[in-house]
Design an enzyme around this catalytic site. Sequence first.
Site, mmCIF file in Angstrom:
data_model
loop_
_atom_site.group_PDB
_atom_site.id
_atom_site.type_symbol
_atom_site.label_atom_id
_atom_site.label_comp_id
_atom_site.label_asym_id
_atom_site.label_seq_id
_atom_site.Cartn_x
_atom_site.Cartn_y
_atom_site.Cartn_z
ATOM 1 N N LYS A 49 63.209 12.154 44.797
ATOM 2 C CA LYS A 49 62.075 12.570 45.622
ATOM 3 C C LYS A 49 61.466 11.352 46.334
ATOM 4 C CE LYS A 49 61.370 16.661 42.842
ATOM 5 N NZ LYS A 49 60.789 17.316 41.665
ATOM 6 N N GLN A 93 56.082 16.234 37.554
ATOM 7 C CA GLN A 93 57.461 16.629 37.271
ATOM 8 C C GLN A 93 57.545 17.476 35.995
ATOM 9 O OE1 GLN A 93 60.224 16.068 39.268
ATOM 10 N NE2 GLN A 93 61.168 17.493 37.822
ATOM 11 N N ASP A 116 53.949 21.806 45.119
ATOM 12 C CA ASP A 116 54.964 22.521 44.334
ATOM 13 C C ASP A 116 54.669 24.024 44.296
ATOM 14 O OD1 ASP A 116 57.292 21.632 43.255
ATOM 15 O OD2 ASP A 116 56.431 20.914 41.369
#
Length: 296
Positions: A49, A93, A116
Site C-alpha cells: 500500500k 490493517q 476502507d
Amino acid sequence: MEVIDGNRIASEIVAELKAEVSGIKGRKPCIALVRVGDDPASVSYVKKKGQIAAEIGIESRVLLPPVTIPQGELEGLVESLNDDDGVDGILVQSPLPDGLDERAVFGRIAPEKDVDGFSPINLGKLVQEDSTGFAACTPAGIMELLARSAVKLEGRHVVVLGRSLIVGKPAGLLAVQKRAGANATVTLCHSKTENLASITRQADVLIAAIGRAEFVTADMVKPGAVVIDVGINRVADPSRKAGYRLVGDVHFASVSPLVSKITPVPGGVGPMTVAMLMKNTVKAFRLRAAGTKGAR
Ligand code: NDP
C-alpha cells in the site's frame, strides 16, 4: 473466454490517479497506514500500500504500534489521526492481533477518513446509496473490474457467494444499487444456503468470496457466465520454494473453458483492492478540501 487482467486494470487506475494527484497544487493527499504487530501477511500488504501510494504521489505515514498496545491506546491513536488535518485517509490493517476489538477500532475512524469503508456510517451510506460515502475496497474493485471489462449488470442476475461485511454483503449492495453500471438482481448465498449449485447455475455474474480453495466447480456455473473469483487460499505445493501456491475459490481449470470472462488468482481482484484504497484516499482528500464531512 477472456481472462480479466486485474493487474492491467489496476495499473490503469493507478496511472489515472497519478495524473490527477500531479495536478493538485499544494499539499498532496495523505494516508495513514496503521499496522499492529508483525503478522507477515500484514507486513507485506502495508508495504504494498505504501509503495502504490508513493507511485501515485500520495503521502503515506506508517504507524507501527506494538502487538501489546492496549485497546484504549490504539483507539486514542486513531482519534489523534482523526484530529490531524494533514491526514485524509486512515487504514488500520486487518486482522488485528488477538485481544484487540477490531470493530471498535474501525468504529473510531472518522467517517470522512474511513477509506476502507468499514465504519457504520459508511456502511449506512452504502445502503442509502449516498455517494459521499466510501465503499469497501474489494467490492468497489469488483465493480470497477466489471465496468472496465464491459460487463453489463443491469437486469442481470448476480449471485454472490459469501456474506461477509468486507466482501460479500457490500458486493451485493453495490450490484443492486439503483444507478447506471449496477441495477442487477442480486442473490446472496452463504454456508446455510440450500441447493447452492442450482442457484449459482442461474448466475449471469457469479462472485465467489467464501475462502474455500477451488470450491466452485464446472457443474455450478452457467455456460457463458462471468465469474469473479475473490478467494485467496494457500494450498500446499512442495514444488514451490514457498511450499504453497495461491488458488481462488473457483476451480479455474474446469470452470474457465465454460465462461465468457473470468478473473485469475492471483492477478484478478487482488490488485484492484489496493488501487481502490488509493482512489478512496484521493476522494477523501477532495471531499475534505470541499468541506463535505461525513456525519459522525
Ligand atoms: P469470511 O470468512 O469472512 O466469509 C466467508 C463467507 O463465505 C461467509 O459468509 C460464509 O458463510 C460463506 N461460506 C463459507 N463456506 C461456504 C460454503 N461452503 N458455501 C457457501 N458459503 C460459504 O471471508 P471473507 O469474505 O473475508 O473472504 C472471502 C475470501 O476472499 C477469502 O479467501 C479471502 O482471503 C478473500 N479476500 C480477498 C481479498 C482480495 O483483495 N482479493 C480481500 C478480502 C478477502 P456464513 O456467513 O454462513 O459463515
